[in-house]
Design a protein around this motif. Structure first.
Motif, PDB file in Angstrom:
ATOM      1  N   LEU A 107       0.835  -1.208   0.000  1.00 59.00           N
ATOM      2  CA  LEU A 107       0.000   0.000   0.000  1.00 59.00           C
ATOM      3  C   LEU A 107       0.863   1.249   0.000  1.00 59.00           C
ATOM      4  O   LEU A 107       0.632   2.192  -0.759  1.00 59.00           O
ATOM      5  CB  LEU A 107      -0.886   0.019   1.254  1.00 59.00           C
ATOM      6  N   PHE A 108       1.877   1.236   0.870  1.00 57.24           N
ATOM      7  CA  PHE A 108       2.760   2.384   0.988  1.00 57.24           C
ATOM      8  C   PHE A 108       3.491   2.629  -0.329  1.00 57.24           C
ATOM      9  O   PHE A 108       3.544   3.761  -0.827  1.00 57.24           O
ATOM     10  CB  PHE A 108       3.759   2.147   2.128  1.00 57.24           C
ATOM     11  N   PHE A 149       0.655  -4.274  -6.514  1.00 57.65           N
ATOM     12  CA  PHE A 149       0.194  -2.987  -7.037  1.00 57.65           C
ATOM     13  C   PHE A 149       1.339  -2.047  -7.370  1.00 57.65           C
ATOM     14  O   PHE A 149       1.142  -0.880  -7.593  1.00 57.65           O
ATOM     15  CB  PHE A 149      -0.730  -2.313  -6.032  1.00 57.65           C
ATOM     16  N   MET A 160       2.586   1.753  -3.245  1.00 59.95           N
ATOM     17  CA  MET A 160       1.659   2.218  -4.263  1.00 59.95           C
ATOM     18  C   MET A 160       1.404   3.712  -4.106  1.00 59.95           C
ATOM     19  O   MET A 160       1.431   4.462  -5.082  1.00 59.95           O
ATOM     20  CB  MET A 160       0.355   1.448  -4.163  1.00 59.95           C
ATOM     21  N   SER A 161       1.165   4.159  -2.881  1.00 59.70           N
ATOM     22  CA  SER A 161       0.793   5.563  -2.729  1.00 59.70           C
ATOM     23  C   SER A 161       2.005   6.481  -2.904  1.00 59.70           C
ATOM     24  O   SER A 161       1.886   7.553  -3.476  1.00 59.70           O
ATOM     25  CB  SER A 161       0.079   5.802  -1.402  1.00 59.70           C
ATOM     26  N   LEU A 162       3.204   6.037  -2.447  1.00 62.07           N
ATOM     27  CA  LEU A 162       4.369   6.919  -2.571  1.00 62.07           C
ATOM     28  C   LEU A 162       5.031   6.797  -3.948  1.00 62.07           C
ATOM     29  O   LEU A 162       5.136   7.771  -4.688  1.00 62.07           O
ATOM     30  CB  LEU A 162       5.389   6.608  -1.471  1.00 62.07           C
ATOM     31  N   ASN A 196       2.043   6.396  -7.220  1.00 65.52           N
ATOM     32  CA  ASN A 196       1.181   7.554  -7.453  1.00 65.52           C
ATOM     33  C   ASN A 196       1.867   8.897  -7.219  1.00 65.52           C
ATOM     34  O   ASN A 196       1.896   9.740  -8.109  1.00 65.52           O
ATOM     35  CB  ASN A 196      -0.072   7.464  -6.580  1.00 65.52           C
ATOM     36  N   LYS A 197       2.440   9.074  -6.026  1.00 64.28           N
ATOM     37  CA  LYS A 197       2.986  10.399  -5.708  1.00 64.28           C
ATOM     38  C   LYS A 197       4.216  10.727  -6.556  1.00 64.28           C
ATOM     39  O   LYS A 197       4.316  11.784  -7.132  1.00 64.28           O
ATOM     40  CB  LYS A 197       3.307  10.486  -4.218  1.00 64.28           C
TER      41      LYS A 197
END
Lengths: 275, 401
Positions: free
Chosen positions: A113-114, A206, A116-118, A121-122
């Motif tokens: 999850l981490f 992901f 994926m978000s960092l 995406n970011k």
């Protein structure tokens, strides 16, 4: 009498557990060995993944392992050096030690999850080798730190004192005396974490892994197939599950073999240098 | 002279690099918690109504807001009067697009549905009990109904909610309970299965096995901890799932029990290794005094060695639970993934990690479902972090009084 019965029971249970655990490996080996062939290891999956091989997945896992080690190894070893050679016993170091232990206990899906978000995406890497490698690298970090620290701890202080007494600086002592002596044990940690990283699925779900990709990646911003994810996919969501079973057994066997080889090398190193 | 200065600078540079690397783990943990919580917290601010749609009521209606669960109950027919929601005693009349289109003739709607916005407005304003569920694009400034503010989920509904339907319409449902209970259910089952066997093996290795047997078995068992979870999951899918189905004559073998068994097998190496290490910390002198006092070997093991190692054994159990709670792939493959509150071990369940793994691929970044899954990740993070810290505290406790 009572003691004899209880101890006998323990013995039986122990051998039952060991037998169960090894029958799992035996089962995979027995069923998978038939699927393994040169073609299986070197060609792409075809016919809806019921035929062909797993070459792209092997290559993908190889890239991810290399990438994650490039991230985790230098940082992990430097962190281990700090903890054992520089850090005193103050509050700050205590916090770091607790955090390192805790990072090892965080579930791999949370890393996913981490990542994926960092990274995806970011930082906009997308699903890619680099995003997957960074995520897996973070996961491997605690293991490498711990092994490095233990390796350094096992070097007697007389080495350090001797070097310092000869006029070497602290950095020279670490670089020329302590690290070379601890090197084999640090390598053991590196090899064990390669085994661990190559089997992780959840962190790359992901961030890097592709369902099916007939061509090999050409840059670090490409998606890749990976062995553990490939096994998950063909075990659960193929169109014809029965027809893909041999492929699944073969993939599982390749995964287990990687872990076994890494462990054997690590054990060999440990035995060779622990004199 | 110059060389010395350069050396000093180099020393300083490296020491800074080491120090920085040393704090990396702390930084990562902080970053993980920041990212998970900021992404997840959005869940409590975003509308759970299907994207691009709004809910609207008649202007006379005194209701100001609805919860996601109330919306679901209304459209399912479980709530039929506004009185149940604190409004007037008027029966609720739900209106979807199709309902409105059915109320009017094709001519009234216009050949290209150009009068549809007007008719939607009319349908809501002419019915006191109306609750409309319409696409946002048809709602303009001339709309004569009252558009409800965005339907958001409250903390209480999230933690106490019993339903997890992330893609339901008109409103998605995010209730944590079935997932949390599923996770705990499977993990506890796994520990109960693994504990007796794990302890037996640990005691055998620490007390009974000859050094030669121990030297062979211990690395082999440690090796098993390194086998990828997806391989265990695959094995469970091929062997354990059909076995459970046939043995208990269930319609499907993918159950909580299958998850527990696979997790127990996976947790065994961890439990054995940590518990054995704990058992071996008992000083020889203590064992010898016990034996010298006439206690049998078994009595010594049971009354001296195990109590002495109890904190280490407890730590092994807790670490095992922590590992089981966070395990993703194996559980995802064998538990059937039905998001319902489990009552027996023979039912399909869905755990928190399995939910994240199964759903995140379909959720688009930034959507409510995406946020809900990050919130799950945050909960999992807090849960496992708490467990690690707890195990650490227990293990550090001084032995004996």
């Amino acid at each position: 009498m009572k003691q004899a019965i209880i101890f006998w029971l323990f013995r039986v249970m122990s051998f039952a557990v060991v037998a169960i655990l090894f029958s799992i490996i035996g089962f995979i080996v027995f069923r998978g060995i038939g699927a393994i062939s040169w073609e299986f290891l070197t060609s792409e999956p075809t016919d809806g993944m019921t035929k062909g091989g797993i070459f792209p997945a092997i290559v993908g896992t190889f890239y991810l392992v290399i990438g994650s080690m490039l991230v985790a190894f230098p940082i992990g070893v430097m962190s281990g050096i700090y903890m054992n050679e520089y850090a005193g016993n103050n509050f700050f170091v205590k916090i770091i030690r607790i955090m390192t232990n805790n990072l090892g206990g965080i579930p791999s899906i949370v890393f996913g999850l981490f990542g994926m978000s960092l990274f995806v995406n970011k930082l906009n890497f997308g699903d890619s080798i680099i995003a997957g490698s960074l995520t897996l690298g973070l996961l491997a970090l605690p293991l490498i730190i711990r092994v490095t620290e233990e390796a350094l701890k096992s070097i007697p202080d007389s080495y350090r004192h001797g070097s310092l007494a000869l006029g070497a600086t602290k950095l020279q002592t670490i670089g020329r005396v302590v690290l070379p002596a601890a090197f084999p044990n640090i390598m053991t940690g590196l090899i064990l974490s390669i085994g661990r990283v190559s089997g992780e699925t959840a962190p790359i779900l992901f961030t890097a892994a592709a369902y099916f990709l007939p061509k090999l990646p050409s840059s670090i911003y490409d998606q890749v197939m990976a062995l553990p994810y490939h096994l998950y996919v063909i075990a659960t969501s193929g169109t014809d599950l029965e027809a893909t079973r041999p492929m699944a057994y073969g993939t599982a066997l390749v995964l287990i073999t990687i872990v076994l080889i890494m462990n054997l090398i690590a054990n060999f190193l440990r035995r060779k240098f622990s004199k | 002279m110059f060389n010395k200065k350069k050396n000093k600078f180099l020393e300083f540079l490296f020491e800074s690099a080491f120090r920085l690397s040393g704090s990396v783990t702390t930084i990562i943990i902080l970053l993980i918690s920041i990212f998970l919580f900021t992404e997840g917290w959005g869940l409590f601010q975003s509308s759970t109504v299907e994207k691009g749609y709004i809910l609207c009521i008649n202007k006379e209606n005194k209701i100001k807001n609805l919860t996601p669960h109330q919306v679901k109950d209304i459209f399912d027919g479980n709530i039929t009067s506004w009185k149940e929601l604190g409004g007037d005693d008027i029966p609720i009349e739900t209106l979807r697009m199709d309902d409105v289109a059915g109320l009017y003739t094709e001519q009234e709607l216009g050949p290209n549905f150009e009068y549809l916005p007007e008719k939607l407005s009319e349908a809501v304003s002419s019915r006191v009990g109306a609750l409309g569920f319409f696409p946002e694009q048809f709602i303009n400034y001339k709309f004569k109904g009252k558009v409800l503010p965005s339907i958001t989920i409250s903390l209480k509904d999230y933690f106490g909610g019993k339903e997890w339907f992330p893609t339901a319409t008109p409103s998605a449902q995010f209730g944590l309970l079935p997932l949390l209970l599923g996770t705990l259910w499977v993990s506890l089952g796994a520990i109960l299965l693994a504990l007796p066997f794990g302890m037996a093996v640990a005691i055998y290795l620490a007390e009974l096995a000859s050094p030669r047997v121990r030297k062979i078995l211990k690395p082999l068992i440690e090796l098993l901890a390194g086998i990828p979870s997806v391989v265990y999951g695959f094995f469970g899918l091929i062997i354990i799932v059909p076995l459970i189905r046939d043995l208990f004559q269930l319609p499907v073998g993918e159950t909580a029990l299958a998850g527990s068994i696979v997790l127990a097998i996976m947790a065994l190496p961890t439990i054995i290794t940590v518990a054995e290490d704990a058992l071996r910390t008992t000083p020889i002198a203590m064992k010898e005094s016990s034996l010298a006092l006439g206690a049998t070997h078994w009595q010594t093991v049971f009354r001296v060695v195990i109590p002495y190692a109890s904190s280490g054994i407890l730590a092994a159990i807790i670490l095992g639970i922590g590992r089981a709670i966070g395990e993703t792939m194996a559980v995802l493959m064998v538990t059937g993934n039905a998001a319902v509150i489990p009552h027996t071990l023979a039912e399909p369940v869905r755990t928190i990690p399995a939910t994240i793994a199964a759903e995140l691929g379909e959720a688009s970044a930034g959507s409510v479902q995406y946020q809900a899954l990050f919130m799950l990740g945050a909960i999992l993070f807090v849960l496992t972090l708490g467990i690690s810290i707890f195990a650490e505290i227990i293990r550090k406790e001084p032995h004996l009084d």
